[in-house]
Motif scaffolding. Structure first.
Motif, PDB file in Angstrom:
ATOM      1  N   UNK A   1       0.845  -1.204   0.000  1.00 15.53           N
ATOM      2  CA  UNK A   1       0.000   0.000   0.000  1.00 15.53           C
ATOM      3  C   UNK A   1       0.880   1.252   0.000  1.00 15.53           C
ATOM      4  N   UNK A   2       0.525   2.136  -0.844  1.00 21.35           N
ATOM      5  CA  UNK A   2       1.261   3.414  -0.779  1.00 21.35           C
ATOM      6  C   UNK A   2       0.433   4.392   0.065  1.00 21.35           C
ATOM      7  N   UNK A   3       1.084   5.423   0.507  1.00 21.47           N
ATOM      8  CA  UNK A   3       0.384   6.415   1.329  1.00 21.47           C
ATOM      9  C   UNK A   3      -0.025   7.610   0.483  1.00 21.47           C
ATOM     10  N   UNK A   4      -1.003   8.356   0.971  1.00 23.30           N
ATOM     11  CA  UNK A   4      -1.279   9.667   0.391  1.00 23.30           C
ATOM     12  C   UNK A   4      -0.159  10.578   0.895  1.00 23.30           C
ATOM     13  N   UNK A   5       0.618  11.137  -0.002  1.00 20.27           N
ATOM     14  CA  UNK A   5       1.786  11.916   0.420  1.00 20.27           C
ATOM     15  C   UNK A   5       1.464  13.405   0.577  1.00 20.27           C
ATOM     16  N   UNK A   6       0.659  13.928  -0.353  1.00 18.07           N
ATOM     17  CA  UNK A   6       0.384  15.364  -0.316  1.00 18.07           C
ATOM     18  C   UNK A   6      -0.720  15.667   0.690  1.00 18.07           C
ATOM     19  N   UNK A   7      -0.336  15.657   1.944  1.00 15.98           N
ATOM     20  CA  UNK A   7      -1.282  15.900   3.027  1.00 15.98           C
ATOM     21  C   UNK A   7      -0.493  16.297   4.268  1.00 15.98           C
ATOM     22  N   UNK A   8      -1.179  17.007   5.152  1.00 18.29           N
ATOM     23  CA  UNK A   8      -0.579  17.325   6.452  1.00 18.29           C
ATOM     24  C   UNK A   8      -0.867  16.193   7.407  1.00 18.29           C
ATOM     25  N   UNK A   9       0.151  15.714   8.075  1.00 21.18           N
ATOM     26  CA  UNK A   9      -0.021  14.652   9.070  1.00 21.18           C
ATOM     27  C   UNK A   9       0.436  15.169  10.430  1.00 21.18           C
ATOM     28  N   UNK A  10      -0.334  14.867  11.450  1.00 24.63           N
ATOM     29  CA  UNK A  10       0.076  15.253  12.803  1.00 24.63           C
ATOM     30  C   UNK A  10       1.258  14.385  13.217  1.00 24.63           C
ATOM     31  N   UNK A  11       2.373  15.031  13.533  1.00 19.72           N
ATOM     32  CA  UNK A  11       3.565  14.274  13.939  1.00 19.72           C
ATOM     33  C   UNK A  11       3.536  13.990  15.431  1.00 19.72           C
ATOM     34  N   UNK A  12       3.074  14.968  16.208  1.00 18.31           N
ATOM     35  CA  UNK A  12       3.074  14.819  17.674  1.00 18.31           C
ATOM     36  C   UNK A  12       2.341  16.010  18.272  1.00 18.31           C
TER      37      UNK A  12
ATOM     38  N   UNK B   1       4.209  18.025   6.362  1.00 15.19           N
ATOM     39  CA  UNK B   1       3.788  17.736   4.979  1.00 15.19           C
ATOM     40  C   UNK B   1       4.797  16.774   4.388  1.00 15.19           C
ATOM     41  N   UNK B   2       4.327  15.595   4.023  1.00 13.94           N
ATOM     42  CA  UNK B   2       5.255  14.531   3.612  1.00 13.94           C
ATOM     43  C   UNK B   2       5.500  14.504   2.114  1.00 13.94           C
ATOM     44  N   UNK B   3       4.696  15.221   1.345  1.00 14.33           N
ATOM     45  CA  UNK B   3       4.788  15.123  -0.113  1.00 14.33           C
ATOM     46  C   UNK B   3       5.589  16.240  -0.749  1.00 14.33           C
ATOM     47  N   UNK B   4       5.135  16.647  -1.922  1.00 10.25           N
ATOM     48  CA  UNK B   4       5.800  17.680  -2.700  1.00 10.25           C
ATOM     49  C   UNK B   4       5.754  19.022  -1.933  1.00 10.25           C
ATOM     50  N   UNK B   5       6.923  19.554  -1.520  1.00 12.59           N
ATOM     51  CA  UNK B   5       6.914  20.740  -0.642  1.00 12.59           C
ATOM     52  C   UNK B   5       6.176  21.948  -1.229  1.00 12.59           C
ATOM     53  N   UNK B   6       6.243  22.120  -2.569  1.00 16.93           N
ATOM     54  CA  UNK B   6       5.608  23.314  -3.141  1.00 16.93           C
ATOM     55  C   UNK B   6       4.081  23.253  -3.025  1.00 16.93           C
ATOM     56  N   UNK B   7       3.537  22.057  -2.752  1.00 19.69           N
ATOM     57  CA  UNK B   7       2.073  21.930  -2.630  1.00 19.69           C
ATOM     58  C   UNK B   7       1.596  22.088  -1.191  1.00 19.69           C
ATOM     59  N   UNK B   8       2.521  22.358  -0.276  1.00 14.25           N
ATOM     60  CA  UNK B   8       2.174  22.390   1.157  1.00 14.25           C
ATOM     61  C   UNK B   8       1.419  23.670   1.522  1.00 14.25           C
ATOM     62  N   UNK B   9       0.124  23.615   1.422  1.00 15.82           N
ATOM     63  CA  UNK B   9      -0.708  24.777   1.703  1.00 15.82           C
ATOM     64  C   UNK B   9      -1.279  24.649   3.131  1.00 15.82           C
ATOM     65  N   UNK B  10      -0.851  25.528   4.054  1.00 18.52           N
ATOM     66  CA  UNK B  10      -1.312  25.382   5.447  1.00 18.52           C
ATOM     67  C   UNK B  10      -2.832  25.472   5.611  1.00 18.52           C
ATOM     68  N   UNK B  11      -3.526  26.042   4.613  1.00 18.26           N
ATOM     69  CA  UNK B  11      -4.987  26.120   4.759  1.00 18.26           C
ATOM     70  C   UNK B  11      -5.626  24.727   4.643  1.00 18.26           C
TER      71      UNK B  11
END
Ligand code: FES
Ligand SMILES: [Fe+2]
Length: 352
Positions: free
Chosen positions: A1-12, A112-122
């Motif tokens: 299984x691959x993960x959804x990469x372009x998403x914000x994930x709570x680290x801690x 944000x684990x995916x493509x950095x330019x897509x990291x939109x905090x909204x």
């Protein structure tokens, strides 16, 4: 299984990363080290030295810079190597550590684990109810599930299980028959609502409500923000009464894949504004929820994962019931997101 990469994930939880210390955790199969720069801003880097792959958290933090514990290469907050203490001190072009966009919001650190330019905090899901300081948040916890995040997501999107797994505590037998009502809101959000009129009151709501054991009308409205963030508004009122005259709480459930088969699970409970609990009830609520997640959900979902092993979920031909509408919609949503990302990557590769 691959993960959804372009998403914000709570680290801690954000207070777990303290000034002057390194905090490390595996997210989506990648080792990450987190720390704070001199200004207190969080930094997230791959926890692996590009020289001989030693975890960077085993080294030293020197101000804003991490010094590898093995041969002393130094890396700044962007992951650039800023010092090679050996020979002529020349810094090889490959001496770089991956850095991740990270945002501190709603008492959590989001990576944000995916493509950095897509990291939109909204795109960070709204958990502003965690920001409230005046007793609004009644409990907070963290456990690691020995199960993939999709299995835990199914658990949260099919709350009919409260009638069985959490019988008496979060649910009662009459709560099993309610069917979920689904509503999609945009490509990443799904609501799954359940309405259960005139049911025996479960312990958690008797505690929060009238403490008389009489029947209630109950609701569970779950908000799902793909890939793995959940917020449930759950409560009761006297049969036929208005919601304003009832009682309930918000359950915060935030999942982050650790590996394919394990999941970081952050949870919290929050009372509606202006309805803070007395300390004793707050503690009881906290203990009850912790018991339910650690001693009831965890063993079941972990055992599910052990039974499934590495098999593809659909290849096992699971029986589908009406209660599975939410879980199935979630799986489809995630599949679509993964496919879209794969297509995008392929498109980019073709353009290169
Ligand atoms: S392994 Fe990090 S400097 Fe050698
Ligand atoms: Fe549960």
């Amino acid at each position: 299984m691959s993960f959804v990469m372009n998403a914000w994930y709570a680290a801690c939880w954000s207070d777990e990363v303290k000034q002057g210390e390194m905090f490390h955790r595996t997210l989506l199969d990648e080792e990450i080290v987190l720390y704070r720069n001199a200004a207190g801003q969080p930094v997230a880097l791959r926890d692996r030295c590009p020289h001989r792959f030693v975890p960077l958290h085993m080294g030293r933090l020197r101000g804003d810079v991490i010094e590898c514990g093995y041969h002393g290469l130094q890396f700044d907050c962007s992951g650039a190597c800023v010092k090679n203490p050996h020979g002529d001190g020349k810094i090889p072009a490959a001496a770089k550590v991956k850095s991740y966009p990270v945002v501190e919001r709603h008492t959590l650190l989001w990576v944000w684990m995916g493509e950095p330019s897509a990291a939109d905090p909204s795109l960070i899901p709204d958990y502003s109810l965690l920001d409230n300081k005046d007793g609004f948040v009644t409990s907070r916890g963290y456990i690691v599930m020995n199960a993939g995040y999709e299995l835990m997501g199914e658990n949260l999107l099919d709350l009919s299980h409260v009638a069985y797994l959490h019988e008496g505590l979060l649910g009662t037998p009459g709560m099993a028959s309610a069917l979920p009502e689904l509503r999609e809101e945009g490509p990443r959000r799904l609501w799954v609502d359940r309405w259960m009129p005139n049911v025996e009151v479960p312990k958690v709501f008797d505690m929060l409500f009238r403490q008389d054991g009489n029947p209630v009308d109950a609701w569970q409205n779950m908000r799902f923000d793909a890939p793995s963030n959940f917020l449930v508004d759950a409560g009761v009122h006297a049969p036929g009464e208005s919601r304003e005259r009832g009682a309930g709480y918000f359950g915060i459930h935030i999942l982050t894949p650790q590996t394919n088969g394990t999941t970081h699970y952050h949870f919290a409970a929050a009372r509606p504004q202006g309805q803070a609990l007395d300390a004793q009830t707050a503690e009881q609520l906290s203990q009850l929820r912790r018991f339910v997640f650690e001693e009831q959900d965890k063993p079941i979902v972990d055992a599910q994962q052990a039974a499934i092993g590495d098999a593809d979920f659909w290849s096992l031909k699971p029986v589908l019931l009406a209660i599975d509408a939410g879980p199935v919609r979630m799986r489809r949503m995630l599949e679509r997101m993964r496919k879209d990302e794969a297509a995008q990557r392929q498109g980019e590769a073709c353009r290169v």
